[in-house]
Design a protein around this motif. Structure first.
Motif, mmCIF file in Angstrom:
data_model
loop_
_atom_site.group_PDB
_atom_site.id
_atom_site.type_symbol
_atom_site.label_atom_id
_atom_site.label_comp_id
_atom_site.label_asym_id
_atom_site.label_seq_id
_atom_site.Cartn_x
_atom_site.Cartn_y
_atom_site.Cartn_z
ATOM 1 N N UNK A 58 1.040 -1.396 -0.129
ATOM 2 C CA UNK A 58 0.003 0.064 -0.168
ATOM 3 C C UNK A 58 0.275 1.743 -0.191
ATOM 4 N N UNK A 59 0.625 2.153 -0.847
ATOM 5 C CA UNK A 59 1.100 3.958 -0.978
ATOM 6 C C UNK A 59 -0.013 4.889 -0.763
ATOM 7 N N UNK A 60 0.961 5.374 0.167
ATOM 8 C CA UNK A 60 -0.847 5.543 0.480
ATOM 9 C C UNK A 60 -2.314 6.545 0.369
ATOM 10 N N UNK A 61 -2.195 4.883 1.191
ATOM 11 C CA UNK A 61 -3.572 4.317 1.277
ATOM 12 C C UNK A 61 -4.222 4.121 0.204
ATOM 13 N N UNK A 62 -3.777 3.583 -1.124
ATOM 14 C CA UNK A 62 -3.828 2.594 -2.025
ATOM 15 C C UNK A 62 -2.920 1.321 -1.993
ATOM 16 N N UNK A 63 -3.752 0.261 -3.076
ATOM 17 C CA UNK A 63 -3.108 -0.818 -3.094
ATOM 18 C C UNK A 63 -1.821 -1.556 -4.336
ATOM 19 N N UNK A 64 -0.876 -1.250 -4.352
ATOM 20 C CA UNK A 64 0.339 -0.992 -5.956
ATOM 21 C C UNK A 64 0.107 -2.223 -6.188
ATOM 22 N N UNK A 65 0.042 -3.725 -5.586
ATOM 23 C CA UNK A 65 0.610 -4.502 -5.523
ATOM 24 C C UNK A 65 0.259 -5.694 -4.358
ATOM 25 N N UNK A 66 0.061 -7.487 -4.718
ATOM 26 C CA UNK A 66 0.219 -7.654 -3.635
ATOM 27 C C UNK A 66 -0.106 -9.015 -4.626
ATOM 28 N N UNK A 67 0.749 -10.081 -3.360
ATOM 29 C CA UNK A 67 0.939 -11.732 -3.932
ATOM 30 C C UNK A 67 0.291 -12.044 -2.599
ATOM 31 N N UNK A 68 0.497 -13.742 -3.151
ATOM 32 C CA UNK A 68 -0.165 -14.913 -2.330
ATOM 33 C C UNK A 68 0.481 -15.979 -2.261
ATOM 34 N N UNK A 69 0.212 -16.869 -1.792
ATOM 35 C CA UNK A 69 0.926 -18.488 -1.714
ATOM 36 C C UNK A 69 -0.726 -18.730 -1.720
ATOM 37 N N UNK A 70 -1.101 -19.686 -2.832
ATOM 38 C CA UNK A 70 -2.614 -20.516 -2.358
ATOM 39 C C UNK A 70 -2.032 -21.922 -3.012
ATOM 40 N N UNK A 71 -2.964 -22.698 -2.719
ATOM 41 C CA UNK A 71 -3.045 -23.722 -2.373
ATOM 42 C C UNK A 71 -3.270 -24.237 -3.710
ATOM 43 N N UNK A 72 -2.606 -25.370 -3.565
ATOM 44 C CA UNK A 72 -2.455 -26.389 -5.391
ATOM 45 C C UNK A 72 -3.572 -27.655 -4.723
ATOM 46 N N UNK A 73 -4.107 -27.885 -5.778
ATOM 47 C CA UNK A 73 -5.361 -28.742 -5.572
ATOM 48 C C UNK A 73 -4.913 -30.253 -5.298
#
Length: 175
Positions: A58-73
């Motif tokens: 987050x920069x100045x209250x706005x999301x500028x990037x994201x990352x996640x570990x998601x589950x494999x089937x």
């Protein structure tokens, strides 16, 4: 540092979805080129395939990037996660991707993960370099011409990173 990396909040889903959809339009997402709804992003990150963990930058209250570990089937892959990372185009090459990746990868042992995989287009050398040099991934294989966009076929590289492999484990790589 003018930005903050923090856990993803439900209230971030609109901006997270917008960042993802911009990547789809630019053919930067190996998930596909179709835009997702906020409901689909919610299912991907929080409900149906609930992520192990997800973070936003987050920069100045706005999301500028994201990352996640998601589950494999599959239940037999409970120690394997797929890593997704997206940064808004105008905020790239400012350390945001590195900060998100570092935050997420530093959590892999606490999450009891054994293997992390990711995918990227072969024709994006800056992404391939980032995955290898900044994130410690190795190329595990290539899916030739598996992705089609605007009538053209693209190769997708599959990356892996083993977390503290147990002694005696052998790593088999597809070539």
């Amino acid at each position: 540092m003018p930005y903050e990396v923090r856990p993803l909040l439900t209230s971030d889903l609109l901006e997270v979805t917008e960042i993802y959809n911009a990547a789809c339009r630019a053919r930067e997402s190996t998930q596909g080129s179709r835009s997702w709804s906020i409901k689909e992003m919610n299912e991907f990150l929080l409900e149906r395939r609930a992520s192990f963990e997800a973070y936003t930058c987050v920069e100045k209250g706005s999301v500028v990037g994201w990352a996640a570990f998601t589950r494999l089937r599959g239940e037999d892959a409970e120690q394997t996660a797929e890593m997704s990372l997206f940064v808004q185009a105008s905020f790239r090459r400012k350390g945001i991707g590195s900060a998100l990746a570092s935050t997420l990868l530093n959590r892999s042992n606490a999450l009891n993960l054994h293997c992390i995989f990711a995918m990227a287009f072969k024709d994006m050398p800056h992404v391939v370099s980032f995955a290898e040099r900044r994130c410690g991934f190795s190329i595990a294989g290539c899916l030739p011409e598996i992705f089609t966009h605007n009538g053209k076929h693209y190769d997708i590289l599959v990356f892996e990173r083993l977390i503290a492999p147990r002694s005696g484990d052998r790593v088999h790589r597809l070539r």
